[in-house]
Design a protein around this motif. Structure first.
Motif, mmCIF file in Angstrom:
data_model
loop_
_atom_site.group_PDB
_atom_site.id
_atom_site.type_symbol
_atom_site.label_atom_id
_atom_site.label_comp_id
_atom_site.label_asym_id
_atom_site.label_seq_id
_atom_site.Cartn_x
_atom_site.Cartn_y
_atom_site.Cartn_z
ATOM 1 N N THR A 60 -10.526 0.742 -5.008
ATOM 2 C CA THR A 60 -9.258 0.006 -4.937
ATOM 3 C C THR A 60 -9.105 -0.866 -6.172
ATOM 4 O O THR A 60 -8.033 -0.888 -6.798
ATOM 5 N N ARG A 70 0.082 -2.551 -4.770
ATOM 6 C CA ARG A 70 -0.402 -2.692 -3.398
ATOM 7 C C ARG A 70 0.204 -1.600 -2.510
ATOM 8 O O ARG A 70 -0.469 -1.016 -1.667
ATOM 9 N N GLU A 71 1.474 -1.320 -2.716
ATOM 10 C CA GLU A 71 2.171 -0.288 -1.935
ATOM 11 C C GLU A 71 1.595 1.094 -2.204
ATOM 12 O O GLU A 71 1.503 1.931 -1.302
ATOM 13 N N ILE A 74 -1.642 1.386 -0.250
ATOM 14 C CA ILE A 74 -1.335 1.666 1.158
ATOM 15 C C ILE A 74 -0.974 3.138 1.335
ATOM 16 O O ILE A 74 -1.490 3.816 2.233
ATOM 17 N N SER A 75 -0.117 3.652 0.484
ATOM 18 C CA SER A 75 0.294 5.056 0.586
ATOM 19 C C SER A 75 -0.871 6.004 0.380
ATOM 20 O O SER A 75 -0.974 7.030 1.060
ATOM 21 N N LEU A 78 -2.991 6.057 3.500
ATOM 22 C CA LEU A 78 -2.320 6.685 4.645
ATOM 23 C C LEU A 78 -1.855 8.115 4.399
ATOM 24 O O LEU A 78 -1.370 8.763 5.325
ATOM 25 N N VAL A 89 -6.616 4.591 9.136
ATOM 26 C CA VAL A 89 -6.111 3.216 9.171
ATOM 27 C C VAL A 89 -7.235 2.193 9.113
ATOM 28 O O VAL A 89 -7.006 1.053 8.696
ATOM 29 N N LEU A 92 -7.555 0.705 5.702
ATOM 30 C CA LEU A 92 -6.465 -0.119 5.185
ATOM 31 C C LEU A 92 -6.854 -1.576 4.971
ATOM 32 O O LEU A 92 -6.661 -2.099 3.866
ATOM 33 N N LEU A 96 -6.958 -3.375 1.235
ATOM 34 C CA LEU A 96 -6.047 -4.479 0.944
ATOM 35 C C LEU A 96 -6.790 -5.771 0.657
ATOM 36 O O LEU A 96 -6.387 -6.566 -0.210
#
Length: 101
Positions: A60, A70-71, A74-75, A78, A89, A92, A96
């Motif tokens: 990350t 950040r988006e 997340i994508s 997921l 999940v 996640l 983050l």
């Protein structure tokens, strides 16, 4: 950047194996046609899908260094949701937390 405790143990307790492993990783990186950000995002998707959560903070942070938002993190986490289900999940909050540091 800090790696997981398991990878630290790999490096310190089996240095010859670690050296060979890292040389091969570098060779694979050299032939990849993906840019570094895309490669890190794809790697995060794989780590989440196989539940190898120890590598998520490191990758990350690498993705962030290469410009991932950040988006996008997340994508990436997921993206495997349709194929492997909601097991992704659990990665996640780990990703983050590493991103927000």
């Amino acid at each position: 950047m800090k790696v997981s405790k398991s990878f630290e143990a790999f490096a310190s307790e089996a240095p010859e194996y670690h050296s060979i492993w890292m040389k091969n990783v570098q060779k694979l990186d050299a032939v990849s046609k993906l840019d570094k950000k895309t490669k890190e995002l794809a790697y995060l998707a794989v780590l989440a899908a196989i539940r190898l959560e120890s590598g998520i903070p490191f990758h990350t942070k690498m993705a962030k260094v290469y410009g991932a938002t950040r988006e996008e993190i997340i994508s990436a986490i997921l993206v495997g949701l349709p194929a492997v289900g909601n097991c992704v999940v659990s990665a996640l909050p780990i990703a983050l937390s590493a991103y927000d540091v």
